[in-house]
Design a protein around this motif. Structure first.
Motif, PDB file in Angstrom:
ATOM      1  N   ASP B 109       0.861  -1.358   0.079  1.00 13.47           N
ATOM      2  CA  ASP B 109       0.023  -0.025  -0.077  1.00 13.47           C
ATOM      3  C   ASP B 109       0.966   1.303   0.054  1.00 13.47           C
ATOM      4  OD1 ASP B 109      -2.550  -1.111   0.013  1.00 13.47           O
ATOM      5  OD2 ASP B 109      -2.467  -1.586   1.945  1.00 13.47           O
ATOM      6  N   ALA B 110       1.768   1.278   0.700  1.00 13.94           N
ATOM      7  CA  ALA B 110       2.783   2.351   0.955  1.00 13.94           C
ATOM      8  C   ALA B 110       3.371   2.663  -0.316  1.00 13.94           C
ATOM      9  CB  ALA B 110       3.653   2.213   1.991  1.00 13.94           C
ATOM     10  N   VAL B 111       4.054   1.666  -0.967  1.00 13.56           N
ATOM     11  CA  VAL B 111       4.722   1.798  -2.379  1.00 13.56           C
ATOM     12  C   VAL B 111       3.838   2.410  -3.543  1.00 13.56           C
ATOM     13  CG1 VAL B 111       6.023   0.735  -4.181  1.00 13.56           C
ATOM     14  CG2 VAL B 111       6.719   0.232  -1.802  1.00 13.56           C
ATOM     15  N   ALA B 112       2.429   1.841  -3.371  1.00 13.27           N
ATOM     16  CA  ALA B 112       1.588   2.083  -4.318  1.00 13.27           C
ATOM     17  C   ALA B 112       0.982   3.524  -4.131  1.00 13.27           C
ATOM     18  CB  ALA B 112       0.262   1.184  -4.429  1.00 13.27           C
ATOM     19  N   ALA B 113       1.015   4.208  -3.035  1.00 19.92           N
ATOM     20  CA  ALA B 113       0.396   5.165  -2.597  1.00 19.92           C
ATOM     21  C   ALA B 113       1.516   6.383  -3.061  1.00 19.92           C
ATOM     22  CB  ALA B 113      -0.051   5.541  -1.217  1.00 19.92           C
ATOM     23  N   ALA B 114       2.711   6.122  -2.605  1.00 23.41           N
ATOM     24  CA  ALA B 114       4.108   7.150  -2.844  1.00 23.41           C
ATOM     25  C   ALA B 114       4.337   6.979  -4.164  1.00 23.41           C
ATOM     26  CB  ALA B 114       5.055   6.780  -1.861  1.00 23.41           C
ATOM     27  N   GLN B 115       4.591   5.798  -4.782  1.00 27.28           N
ATOM     28  CA  GLN B 115       5.307   5.935  -6.057  1.00 27.28           C
ATOM     29  C   GLN B 115       4.604   5.926  -7.424  1.00 27.28           C
ATOM     30  OE1 GLN B 115       8.325   6.372  -5.549  1.00 27.28           O
ATOM     31  NE2 GLN B 115       8.552   5.906  -3.556  1.00 27.28           N
ATOM     32  N   PHE B 116       3.281   5.683  -7.103  1.00 29.48           N
ATOM     33  CA  PHE B 116       2.277   5.530  -8.434  1.00 29.48           C
ATOM     34  C   PHE B 116       1.201   6.587  -8.207  1.00 29.48           C
ATOM     35  CE2 PHE B 116       5.076   1.971  -8.397  1.00 29.48           C
ATOM     36  CZ  PHE B 116       5.459   1.818  -9.611  1.00 29.48           C
ATOM     37  N   SER B 117       1.450   7.752  -7.702  1.00 28.54           N
ATOM     38  CA  SER B 117       0.396   8.580  -7.255  1.00 28.54           C
ATOM     39  C   SER B 117      -0.270   9.610  -8.544  1.00 28.54           C
ATOM     40  CB  SER B 117       0.822   9.514  -6.178  1.00 28.54           C
ATOM     41  OG  SER B 117       2.099  10.309  -6.656  1.00 28.54           O
ATOM     42  N   ARG B 118       0.454   9.536  -9.632  1.00 29.60           N
ATOM     43  CA  ARG B 118       0.067  10.491 -10.626  1.00 29.60           C
ATOM     44  C   ARG B 118      -1.129   9.489 -11.399  1.00 29.60           C
ATOM     45  NH1 ARG B 118       5.249  13.433 -13.333  1.00 29.60           N
ATOM     46  NH2 ARG B 118       6.803  12.566 -11.897  1.00 29.60           N
ATOM     47  N   GLU B 119      -1.912  10.220 -12.417  1.00 31.61           N
ATOM     48  CA  GLU B 119      -2.779   9.736 -13.476  1.00 31.61           C
ATOM     49  C   GLU B 119      -2.173   8.515 -13.886  1.00 31.61           C
ATOM     50  OE1 GLU B 119      -5.939  10.828 -14.326  1.00 31.61           O
ATOM     51  OE2 GLU B 119      -5.794  11.946 -12.576  1.00 31.61           O
ATOM     52  N   LYS B 120      -3.070   7.609 -14.104  1.00 32.58           N
ATOM     53  CA  LYS B 120      -2.523   6.291 -14.702  1.00 32.58           C
ATOM     54  C   LYS B 120      -1.976   6.471 -16.171  1.00 32.58           C
ATOM     55  CE  LYS B 120      -4.422   1.812 -16.063  1.00 32.58           C
ATOM     56  NZ  LYS B 120      -5.383   0.902 -15.444  1.00 32.58           N
ATOM     57  N   SER B 121      -2.759   7.480 -16.809  1.00 33.72           N
ATOM     58  CA  SER B 121      -2.324   7.777 -18.182  1.00 33.72           C
ATOM     59  C   SER B 121      -0.761   8.235 -18.236  1.00 33.72           C
ATOM     60  CB  SER B 121      -3.249   8.788 -18.924  1.00 33.72           C
ATOM     61  OG  SER B 121      -3.393  10.062 -17.991  1.00 33.72           O
ATOM     62  N   TYR B 122      -0.324   8.895 -17.230  1.00 33.40           N
ATOM     63  CA  TYR B 122       1.226   9.417 -17.317  1.00 33.40           C
ATOM     64  C   TYR B 122       2.014   8.040 -17.316  1.00 33.40           C
ATOM     65  CZ  TYR B 122       5.607  10.264 -15.179  1.00 33.40           C
ATOM     66  OH  TYR B 122       6.951  10.254 -15.061  1.00 33.40           O
ATOM     67  N   TYR B 123       1.599   7.079 -16.427  1.00 39.81           N
ATOM     68  CA  TYR B 123       2.489   5.640 -16.558  1.00 39.81           C
ATOM     69  C   TYR B 123       2.257   5.043 -17.838  1.00 39.81           C
ATOM     70  CZ  TYR B 123       2.928   6.935 -11.630  1.00 39.81           C
ATOM     71  OH  TYR B 123       3.146   7.703 -10.498  1.00 39.81           O
ATOM     72  N   ILE B 124       1.027   5.033 -18.484  1.00 40.55           N
ATOM     73  CA  ILE B 124       1.010   4.298 -19.693  1.00 40.55           C
ATOM     74  C   ILE B 124       1.717   5.118 -20.772  1.00 40.55           C
ATOM     75  CG2 ILE B 124      -0.752   3.953 -21.476  1.00 40.55           C
ATOM     76  CD1 ILE B 124      -2.648   3.555 -19.487  1.00 40.55           C
ATOM     77  N   ALA B 125       1.749   6.523 -20.808  1.00 43.31           N
ATOM     78  CA  ALA B 125       2.401   7.080 -21.806  1.00 43.31           C
ATOM     79  C   ALA B 125       4.021   6.930 -21.517  1.00 43.31           C
ATOM     80  CB  ALA B 125       2.189   8.521 -21.821  1.00 43.31           C
ATOM     81  N   SER B 188      -7.608  -3.191 -17.716  1.00 41.80           N
ATOM     82  CA  SER B 188      -7.498  -3.093 -15.973  1.00 41.80           C
ATOM     83  C   SER B 188      -8.141  -1.938 -15.428  1.00 41.80           C
ATOM     84  CB  SER B 188      -6.141  -3.328 -15.686  1.00 41.80           C
ATOM     85  OG  SER B 188      -5.652  -2.796 -14.441  1.00 41.80           O
ATOM     86  N   THR B 189      -8.872  -2.108 -14.318  1.00 38.05           N
ATOM     87  CA  THR B 189      -9.474  -1.203 -13.380  1.00 38.05           C
ATOM     88  C   THR B 189      -9.138  -1.023 -12.213  1.00 38.05           C
ATOM     89  OG1 THR B 189     -11.590  -2.421 -13.226  1.00 38.05           O
ATOM     90  CG2 THR B 189     -11.511  -0.922 -15.165  1.00 38.05           C
ATOM     91  N   GLU B 190      -8.523  -2.240 -11.515  1.00 38.66           N
ATOM     92  CA  GLU B 190      -8.133  -2.414 -10.231  1.00 38.66           C
ATOM     93  C   GLU B 190      -7.160  -1.466  -9.864  1.00 38.66           C
ATOM     94  OE1 GLU B 190      -9.679  -4.637  -8.420  1.00 38.66           O
ATOM     95  OE2 GLU B 190     -10.106  -6.370  -9.209  1.00 38.66           O
ATOM     96  N   PRO B 191      -6.994  -0.874  -8.531  1.00 42.05           N
ATOM     97  CA  PRO B 191      -5.776  -0.162  -8.104  1.00 42.05           C
ATOM     98  C   PRO B 191      -4.889  -0.881  -8.090  1.00 42.05           C
ATOM     99  CG  PRO B 191      -7.789  -0.087  -6.520  1.00 42.05           C
ATOM    100  CD  PRO B 191      -8.166  -0.974  -7.538  1.00 42.05           C
ATOM    101  N   LEU B 192      -3.688  -0.011  -8.174  1.00 40.28           N
ATOM    102  CA  LEU B 192      -2.195  -1.156  -8.297  1.00 40.28           C
ATOM    103  C   LEU B 192      -2.141  -1.829  -6.882  1.00 40.28           C
ATOM    104  CD1 LEU B 192       0.302  -1.828  -9.464  1.00 40.28           C
ATOM    105  CD2 LEU B 192       1.372   0.501  -8.447  1.00 40.28           C
ATOM    106  N   ALA B 193      -2.585  -1.119  -5.833  1.00 42.22           N
ATOM    107  CA  ALA B 193      -2.203  -1.979  -4.468  1.00 42.22           C
ATOM    108  C   ALA B 193      -2.991  -3.201  -4.501  1.00 42.22           C
ATOM    109  CB  ALA B 193      -2.593  -1.042  -3.353  1.00 42.22           C
TER     110      ALA B 193
END
Lengths: 209, 209
Positions: B109-125, B188-193
């Protein structure tokens, strides 16, 4: 162009004439080029070795080199598809009703015997060459990715869930890379097949702990 | 030098003068350069983007760019050490008496919250940019290797056997890379955590099967 480039170029030209004749009697051009490339990478480094030097050392022409390999990097990855291909065959030919990791565990002896049959010093030297160059490390990572993909696709064809198949493929690649690392380390004396089984058992215990 | 190079160069020079003044009021030069680099990589591709273009888009000088980044590749990996650093801290601060994989599972939970906090579209791009270039893929593999090393070293410091520590580190990196792949996939629609926990459980089941 430096003096040594000219010399090497002249040597390569001379050798072309010579091996135009030899080639009729020596059908193992590919193996000779691989061997020459490997020896030169060990002796003088990957970056300093040129294709004309490799061809000259093998007693063949640069044209012959480029009939067999796209570039000098290619000459170090001639067996690139051997492990993924063999792994894919083992998965495809496994009996029904056994799990992906049971299939993998059953194949350790065959893979170790077929794919790591040369002197260990060869694999140690090859590992050092690969570590010396970004492009070679990238190419090796592609080979590892090809192993993961061959296993994943094989497991899916046997009916595994796609995510479980990918996980089993990654676990297998981990067991291979950790085992090979242990095998190549200075203090290791165990055969690779023994280390593959031991690493596999430790992986299962780690996951269960 | 083509006409467009000259234009860009001239633009960059003009901007230097302008931002020599702005810099006193805008301390976020690094973030602006990262953002400009990312936008240009998305718009026109990584290969076609130059450092003067990035600096001009950010309203800063190329000299300022090179005070913050070694090259344009660097601007895409500004958070490079964030995941390994956080993972290392989680391992170091974990209570005694729990196993490496129990520590890892507690940190999702901590890693997902801190490291992947931007819009998912950013990580896809970002993923698409990285896949477009050999050097970027190599750099990302270094980041993954840094995660494995941070975990391995942390587990060893807590008293794990070196081989078991390396295996637990690889299993963790596998759970992360498979989970992130699932998260970034179109359906996928599930949260990363949630995906991290699900992938972790599946990995344990796969290893136990």
């Amino acid at each position: 162009m430096t003096f040594s480039d000219i010399t090497i170029h002249a040597m390569a030209e001379r050798v072309i004439t010579y091996t135009g004749y030899m080639a009729r009697w020596q059908p193992d051009a590919r193996e000779r080029l691989e061997r020459a490339a490997f020896d030169l990478f060990v002796e003088q480094g990957f970056a300093s070795t040129t294709v004309p030097q490799i061809a000259a050392r093998a007693g063949l022409s640069t044209r012959t080199f480029f009939r067999h390999f796209a570039d000098k990097r290619d000459a170090l990855f001639a067996d690139e598809h051997a492990v993924p291909d063999q792994a894919g065959r083992i998965v495809a030919e496994a009996p029904d009703g056994i799990t992906p990791l049971q299939i993998v565990a059953s194949g350790f002896d065959a893979v170790a015997a077929a794919q790591f049959s040369r002197e260990k010093s060869y694999y140690i030297a090859r590992h050092q060459i690969i570590q010396s160059d970004d492009g070679l490390r990238e190419r090796q990572l592609h080979t590892q990715a090809a192993l993961v993909e061959a296993l994943r696709s094989g497991f899916v064809q046997r009916g595994s869930d796609p995510v479980d198949a990918l996980l089993a493929a990654h676990l297998t690649a981990t067991v291979f890379s950790v085992s090979i690392g242990r095998w190549l380390s200075a203090e290791s004396t165990e055969p690779l097949a023994t280390l593959l089984r031991d690493t596999f058992d430790r992986m299962l215990r780690t996951a269960a702990s």
